[in-house]
Design a protein around this motif. Structure first.
Motif, PDB file in Angstrom:
ATOM      1  N   SER A 524       0.864  -1.343  -0.042  1.00  0.00           N
ATOM      2  CA  SER A 524      -0.079  -0.249   0.072  1.00  0.00           C
ATOM      3  C   SER A 524       0.844   1.191   0.078  1.00  0.00           C
ATOM      4  CB  SER A 524      -1.122  -0.042   1.122  1.00  0.00           C
ATOM      5  OG  SER A 524       0.008   0.077   2.415  1.00  0.00           O
ATOM      6  N   ARG A 527       2.580   1.549  -3.522  1.00  0.00           N
ATOM      7  CA  ARG A 527       1.775   1.992  -4.453  1.00  0.00           C
ATOM      8  C   ARG A 527       1.103   3.691  -4.298  1.00  0.00           C
ATOM      9  NH1 ARG A 527      -0.960  -0.266  -8.180  1.00  0.00           N
ATOM     10  NH2 ARG A 527      -2.679   0.771  -7.782  1.00  0.00           N
ATOM     11  N   GLU A 830      -3.949   2.361   0.868  1.00  0.00           N
ATOM     12  CA  GLU A 830      -3.375   3.096  -0.204  1.00  0.00           C
ATOM     13  C   GLU A 830      -3.800   4.431  -0.429  1.00  0.00           C
ATOM     14  OE1 GLU A 830      -3.069   2.589  -5.204  1.00  0.00           O
ATOM     15  OE2 GLU A 830      -3.825   0.825  -3.835  1.00  0.00           O
TER      16      GLU A 830
END
Length: 922
Positions: A524, A527, A830
């Protein structure tokens, strides 16, 4: 040979709208709401400015708004006949400028004595053996503006006749048939028979209130060394055709025409024209024409010019503050519209790339996309404009028809333009050159171009210039839009900096997360640190919205603080009990009665003597300065000063000298205002007052004091006064507050009917009755709410734009063993880092913006516009409001988390077959 039928190609726009009707409706709704807000803003400003101007004129005292034409050239009886004055009145009305219209019902003309004459009769009341002072007035329309209560109206007869009002008759003990004698020019008294007693039909109208003694006698006072001496001031109302009687008295005479202005035709745009007309009428070409028509010594007097000037200053101070909210809302709305176009452009990337690969030109694609957005956005903007025109017309505030259409049309047109071009421009930018299929589009791969760097530096210079200008010049220039845009520019710079910097902390945090068990945390953070390079728009929307909300909250908090402070300064306590007549001591038992009233914690008596002469010893000026002498109980008064935070001082400073005797040579310690302390110097100085004669020595200086917060003062221990007689009570309330009705009842029961009770809360309420204030605050609150709504929409659009890619990722990870709970955690973690950083950055930028701009923003006019000059509060500044900083930021984080969780739930529910089709590289 038969021709084959040609296949008909469906029109592009109709096909697209039929293919995605939901998206088209969503865009139309967004444009409609935005166009409505944009069109309603200038109309709302027009409405509250017009309502504020009309309110300022209508609520001003008659002496401050009536236009009086007066001449002293007419000394012969035939020059003051009613027909002659009526004809002059009609001629004067014809000479008035078009912007200045009058109310015939409140206007009047006639003859009056220029100075008061004594009532010579022994039966008239003479307190302190001082004869009443009478004004003689022959005013038109007395029968239309009053009701006869006794006797008859005065007429032209063998002897002069007059009427008096009910209040005058009660005060001077006048009955119908009585004869009042006044001094005449030939040493023979002029007798005036009172034929009737009348009651004004509209006592507060300009007809009766321009010269209040026509309606209500005044119990005036003359200062004396032994105490004040009181006498009556009243008026006798002669018949209009008996004006020549005034010429026979020693009071002199003036002929006047009093014109009450109408305000119903005025709008906020008429202020310059009205101000110019008043200037010309009072000291310009129109005055010259009046003198040719009425008399060589004619003067035109009016305080209406000051009323208009005060309104202009108020508008000039309020407009830039409101413009800050307008710029913030407009910036966030523009960003959201651009994000909407970007969302559709990214969703249709493959479709447009296919068209380009098959020979489609940029111009052809752009025109077709322009047609799509035009069909959707233009009708929605037109409908929003129509709704704004219907909703904001001023009928609810007495300013119907004052809202202009062209500014609203321009605002709605601007919204339509942004909505129309956002999608085509974004699509043309993405497809301006061929791109690799599946190429990365994140902040790791993106490198800022030189053009972007130059643009960012230019914005930085503009932001710095706006902040410096606002701190140095303030918001005095209503047309300085760069100053009003300062918070938006600061937020814009912060957004650009955050876009460049925010991946760094996420990557740093990902390194230790890689060592933890499980891949969700690391994945997470990794990204989030590689999010799309297009994330500048959501961050910009969030930061501008959070900064504008924080700034708006600080404005509203500063306004509330200023009103609270001004109300305390105006009353000196939670309530103030005093007589409108100076040197009127408190009745015996009043303090005890007030202490027993509901909600009263303490009642501090003070003795206030105005107009004490204070010659200058330091500067050598022979001109005396009038100051206010205040006698207090040091202990109780010092506690009150501490509680109200108005000139607090240690009670030991006013220690009593121990005796009221000692004559003029005894020295009394005093606390003085700065101007008085400078005038007195450091050595003892003798003063003469009704309270006593003694020398004073300044032991401390305070800017304000509760008893007289708006005047120069000398604060002295009442035990040192030769004649101690409290004249006012300063009342402190308990925790539950005061009961105003009970307090006023206690004052009346104690025999203090002539004393007024002024409550701090009522004084505070008086500061917010101007339509200019309430309208500006309503616009400000609406703009803040709209900005917050657009910020939430920006969050949702950002998540929606990345939802296909997130859904694909989640489907692929589920094939590798990721369960539903881990999928929800992944999407939530994320999305949250960017939201948390944006919220923290917005809070920090909002706080910094308030600190930077506070010295240049003065909120006095916005807070106290309804009652200028009633308090000594000369500056009200911004202050950071914790709720305005924290709540919107927390709302952004919660909304992002909720949206990400909902997206994860929906992705898990819909399955993974669609996301894992062969050849799909999303």
């Amino acid at each position: 040979m038969a021709h084959k039928p040609v296949a008909t190609v469906a029109p592009w726009v109709r096909t697209r709208l039929r293919t995605a009707p939901g998206a088209a409706c969503a865009v139309a709704l967004l444009v409609l709401v935005t166009a409505f807000l944009a069109a309603a803003l200038p109309r709302a400003v027009d409405v509250y400015e017009t309502a504020g101007l009309r309110h300022a004129i209508d609520s001003a005292e008659p002496a401050d708004r009536v236009v009086e034409v007066v001449t002293g050239d007419r000394y012969r009886p035939h020059e003051v006949l009613p027909d002659r004055l009526a004809q002059d009145h009609a001629d004067i009305l014809e000479q008035l400028p078009p912007s200045l219209r009058t109310l015939p019902a409140d206007s009047a003309y006639g003859v009056r004595s220029t100075k008061r004459v004594e009532g010579m009769d022994t039966w008239l009341p003479k307190p302190y053996k001082t004869r009443p002072q009478l004004t003689l007035s022959s005013q038109s329309g007395i029968e239309r503006h009053s009701t006869l209560r006794a006797g008859r109206f005065a007429t032209k007869g063998a002897e002069p006749e007059a009427v008096v009002t009910v209040e005058t008759a009660e005060a001077l003990r006048i009955e119908p048939g009585a004869v009042v004698h006044v001094p005449g020019k030939n040493a023979q008294p002029v007798g005036i028979r009172i034929t009737g007693i009348v009651e004004p039909s509209a006592p507060r109208s300009a007809y009766w209130s321009y010269e209040p003694t026509l309606r209500t006698p005044v119990y005036a006072a003359v200062p004396d060394a032994q105490g004040p001496e009181f006498y009556w001031e009243a008026a006798l109302l002669l018949a209009p055709d008996a004006a020549d009687t005034i010429l026979r008295t020693t009071g002199g005479s003036d002929v006047y025409w009093r014109l009450a202005p109408a305000s119903g035709h005025l709008t906020g745009r008429d202020v310059p024209e009205l101000a110019a007309a008043l200037n010309s009428l009072t000291r310009g070409p129109d005055l010259v024409r009046m003198r040719h028509m009425v008399g060589a010594t004619t003067a035109v007097n009016s305080g209406l010019g000051d009323v208009v000037e005060t309104f202009s200053g108020m508008r000039a101070a309020i407009s830039p503050v409101v413009a800050v909210a307008a710029f913030g809302m407009g910036a966030v709305a523009a960003v959201v519209l651009a994000m909407t176009g970007g969302l559709f452009a990214s969703r249709r990337y493959a479709e447009l790339a296919l068209l380009r690969s098959r020979g489609g030109s940029l111009s052809g694609i752009g025109v077709r996309l322009l047609g799509e957005t035009t069909v959707t956005a233009v009708p929605a903007a037109a409908l929003g404009l129509l709704l704004a025109v219907l909703a904001v017309d001023g009928s609810d505030s007495g300013a119907a028809g004052s809202a202009r259409f062209l500014p609203a049309l321009a605002a709605a047109g601007g919204v339509a333009l942004v909505a129309v071009v956002a999608l085509p421009l974004r699509a043309l930018y993405l497809h301006r050159r061929p791109q690799l299929h599946g190429a990365r589009d994140d902040l790791v791969d993106a490198r800022p171009s030189r053009r972007r760097t130059v643009a960012e530096l230019t914005l930085l210079v503009l932001a710095v210039g706006a902040v410096v200008a606002l701190r140095r010049r303030g918001t005095g220039d209503a047309g300085d839009h760069l100053v009003s845009a300062a918070p938006v520019l600061v937020a814009l710079i912060a957004a650009l900096v955050l876009v460049r910097l925010y991946p760094l902390p996420l990557r740093w945090a990902a390194r230790p997360a890689a060592r933890l068990r499980g891949a969700v945390g690391y994945l997470s953070l990794a990204r989030a640190g590689r999010s799309s390079a297009n994330g500048a728009l959501p961050l910009l929307a969030l930061l501008v919205a959070l900064t504008t909300t924080a700034f708006g909250g600080s404005v509203l908090a500063g306004v509330a603080d200023a009103r609270d402070r001004a109300a305390v300064l105006a009353t000196g306590a939670d309530a103030r009990i005093a007589s409108p007549v100076e040197w009127n001591p408190l009745p015996a038992g009043l303090e005890r009665a007030v202490r027993g009233s509901a909600g009263v914690r303490d009642a501090v008596p003070v003795q206030i003597e105005y107009g004490v002469s204070l010659p200058s010893r330091v500067t050598g000026s022979v001109e005396a300065k009038n100051v206010t002498l205040v006698g207090v109980d040091p202990g109780r008064y010092a506690r009150l000063a501490r509680e109200t935070d108005i000139g607090a001082f240690p009670e030991s400073l006013l220690r009593s000298t121990g005796s009221r005797e000692g004559g003029r040579d005894r020295v009394v310690p005093v606390i003085a205002s700065p101007a008085v302390a400078e005038r007195l110097g450091a050595d003892p100085f003798g003063i003469v007052s009704v309270a006593g004669e003694f020398k004073v020595k300044v032991v401390a200086v305070r800017t304000h004091t509760p008893a007289v917060p708006d005047a120069d003062f000398l604060l002295v221990n009442s035990a040192d006064l030769n004649r101690a007689a409290p004249t006012a009570l300063l009342v402190s309330a308990r925790a539950g507050g005061l009961d105003g009705a009970a307090l006023r009842g206690a004052v009346r029961a104690a025999g203090a009917k002539d004393f007024t009770v002024r409550l701090r809360q009522e004084q505070r309420t008086a500061y917010v009755d101007s339509p200019m204030q309430t309208g500006a605050e309503r616009v400000y609150v609406t703009a803040i709410g709209a900005g917050a709504g657009y910020a939430g929409l920006a969050v949702l659009l950002s998540l929606v734009q990345s939802s296909p890619e997130r859904a694909t990722l989640l489907a692929r990870l589920r094939t590798m063993g990721l369960n539903r709970r881990q999928g929800r955690r992944l999407l939530g973690l994320e999305a949250l880092p960017q939201a948390v950083l944006a919220a923290a950055g917005g809070t920090l930028v909002g706080w910094a913006t308030i600190l930077l701009l506070a010295p240049g923003v003065d909120l006095v006019r916005l807070a106290l516009a309804a009652a200028p000059g009633l308090t000594t509060l000369d500056h009200a500044t911004l202050r950071a409001d914790a709720w305005s900083l924290a709540l919107p930021a927390a709302g952004v984080v919660l909304l992002t988390g909720a949206a990400a969780g909902l997206q994860a739930w929906w992705a898990a529910r819909s399955g993974s077959i669609k996301e894992l089709r062969a050849g799909d590289t999303r």
